[in-house]
Design an enzyme around this catalytic site. Structure first.
Site, mmCIF file in Angstrom:
data_model
loop_
_atom_site.group_PDB
_atom_site.id
_atom_site.type_symbol
_atom_site.label_atom_id
_atom_site.label_comp_id
_atom_site.label_asym_id
_atom_site.label_seq_id
_atom_site.Cartn_x
_atom_site.Cartn_y
_atom_site.Cartn_z
ATOM 1 N N GLY A 26 0.845 -1.189 0.000
ATOM 2 C CA GLY A 26 0.000 0.000 0.000
ATOM 3 C C GLY A 26 0.881 1.239 0.000
ATOM 4 N N SER A 42 9.353 3.537 -0.589
ATOM 5 C CA SER A 42 9.130 2.185 -1.100
ATOM 6 C C SER A 42 9.540 1.141 -0.069
ATOM 7 C CB SER A 42 9.960 2.017 -2.379
ATOM 8 O OG SER A 42 9.784 0.729 -2.889
ATOM 9 N N GLY A 43 8.609 0.208 0.224
ATOM 10 C CA GLY A 43 8.938 -0.986 0.993
ATOM 11 C C GLY A 43 9.458 -0.793 2.405
ATOM 12 N N SER A 71 7.648 5.486 -3.123
ATOM 13 C CA SER A 71 6.778 4.357 -3.438
ATOM 14 C C SER A 71 6.876 3.953 -4.906
ATOM 15 C CB SER A 71 5.327 4.746 -3.122
ATOM 16 O OG SER A 71 4.455 3.842 -3.749
ATOM 17 N N GLU A 73 4.541 3.072 -6.649
ATOM 18 C CA GLU A 73 3.364 3.609 -7.351
ATOM 19 C C GLU A 73 3.358 5.137 -7.414
ATOM 20 O OE1 GLU A 73 1.879 1.765 -9.196
ATOM 21 O OE2 GLU A 73 1.892 -0.238 -8.310
ATOM 22 N N HIS A 92 -3.727 4.046 -1.154
ATOM 23 C CA HIS A 92 -3.797 2.798 -1.916
ATOM 24 C C HIS A 92 -3.658 1.637 -0.936
ATOM 25 C CE1 HIS A 92 -3.012 -0.585 -4.364
ATOM 26 N NE2 HIS A 92 -1.735 -0.625 -4.088
ATOM 27 N N HIS A 156 -5.305 -6.811 -7.503
ATOM 28 C CA HIS A 156 -4.314 -6.084 -6.721
ATOM 29 C C HIS A 156 -4.920 -5.376 -5.493
ATOM 30 C CE1 HIS A 156 -0.801 -2.939 -6.981
ATOM 31 N NE2 HIS A 156 -1.197 -3.143 -5.748
#
Ligand SMILES: [Zn+2]
Length: 214
Positions: A26, A42-43, A71, A73, A92, A156
Site C-alpha cells: 500500500g 518504497s517498501g 513508493s 506507485e 492505496h 491487486h
C-alpha cells in the site's frame, strides 16, 4: 512540509491498524496548495517511518526533499493528481473484499446510500498492468474517470481519493463495506435493487451542501 509529512506517517499507522494492508504494501500521498506531493517511501514498515523517510516531489516527479526511494506507485499517484484537480490525498490499500472484486475484474455499483454519498460514481476495476508501470497509472486514471473517488486495480487492490487524508480513508472504508455487503448479497443468491440516478445525485448534492454542522 513537516505537517504534511506527519499526516502521511499517521495515515500509514492507521492503514496498518485498520487491517487494510499487510506489511509495507500500500502507499499514501498528500498534495499541498502549491502542488507538492508528500509520499511514502518504497517498501518500509509503516510503524517505523520518520519525517526524513517521506519523499516530497514536484508535480512532474522532480525530487524536492528526502533521500529515500519513493513508493513504486509514485507515477500512479502523480497521474491521478494531474487528472483530478479535486483530489488532494490518495490512499492505496489491499482490503480483502474490495480486492476480491478486483480479482474478478468486476465493478462495484452505487447500490447503497452511503456508497452513493461517498464514492462519486461506480467503482470500476482498471485493466490489468504490472505494479509500478506507466500502464497501471493510465489504466487507473481511466477507471476513475472524472467523478469516481475510488477504483480497483485488477488482481491487486483499491485506490481511494479525497480532499483530505481523512476523506480518502472514509472512501476506503465505505468502499470496503460496500464490497463486503455486495459479496454477502451474492452469497445469499440475491441481487441488489438499483438506486435511481436521480436519488444518487440528490444524495451527493445533499452531502456536498447541507450535511453536518456547517
Ligand atoms: Zn498495492
Amino acid at each position: 512540509m513537516s505537517e504534511w509529512k506527519r499526516a502521511v506517517i499517521a495515515a500509514g499507522k492507521r492503514m496498518l491498524a485498520e487491517g487494510v494492508t499487510i506489511g509495507a504494501w500500500g502507499n499514501i500521498s498528500v498534495r499541498d496548495e502549491a502542488g507538492r506531493v508528500c509520499i511514502t517511501p518504497s517498501g518500509m514498515a509503516y510503524g517505523t517511518l520518520t519525517e526524513d523517510d517521506i519523499v516530497v516531489l514536484a508535480p512532474d516527479g522532480t525530487r524536492l526533499e528526502g533521500e529515500r526511494k519513493p513508493s513504486i506507485e509514485t507515477g500512479l499517484h502523480l497521474a491521478v493528481y494531474a487528472a483530478r484537480p479535486d483530489c488532494r490525498a490518495i490512499v492505496h490499500t489491499h482490503p480483502v473484499y474490495s480486492t476480491a472484486f478486483s480479482a474478478m475484474g468486476e465493478d462495484i455499483p452505487l447500490f447503497l446510500d452511503e456508497a452513493a454519498q461517498q464514492l462519486g460514481d461506480t467503482v470500476r476495476t482498471a485493466e490489468y498492468a504490472l505494479p509500478g508501470t506507466p500502464e497501471l497509472a493510465e489504466n487507473c486514471v481511466r477507471a476513475l474517470g472524472p467523478r469516481s473517488m475510488a477504483c480497483l486495480l485488477r488482481s491487486h487492490g483499491a485506490v481511494c481519493l479525497g480532499e483530505t487524508l481523512d476523506q480518502a480513508f472514509l472512501v476506503s472504508q465505505v468502499l470496503e463495506s460496500t464490497a463486503r455487503i455486495y459479496g454477502l448479497i451474492r452469497s445469499m443468491g440475491g441481487a441488489f435493487l438499483p438506486l435511481s440516478q436521480e436519488d444518487i445525485r440528490a444524495m451527493q448534492e445533499f452531502v456536498k451542501n447541507e450535511y453536518g454542522q456547517r
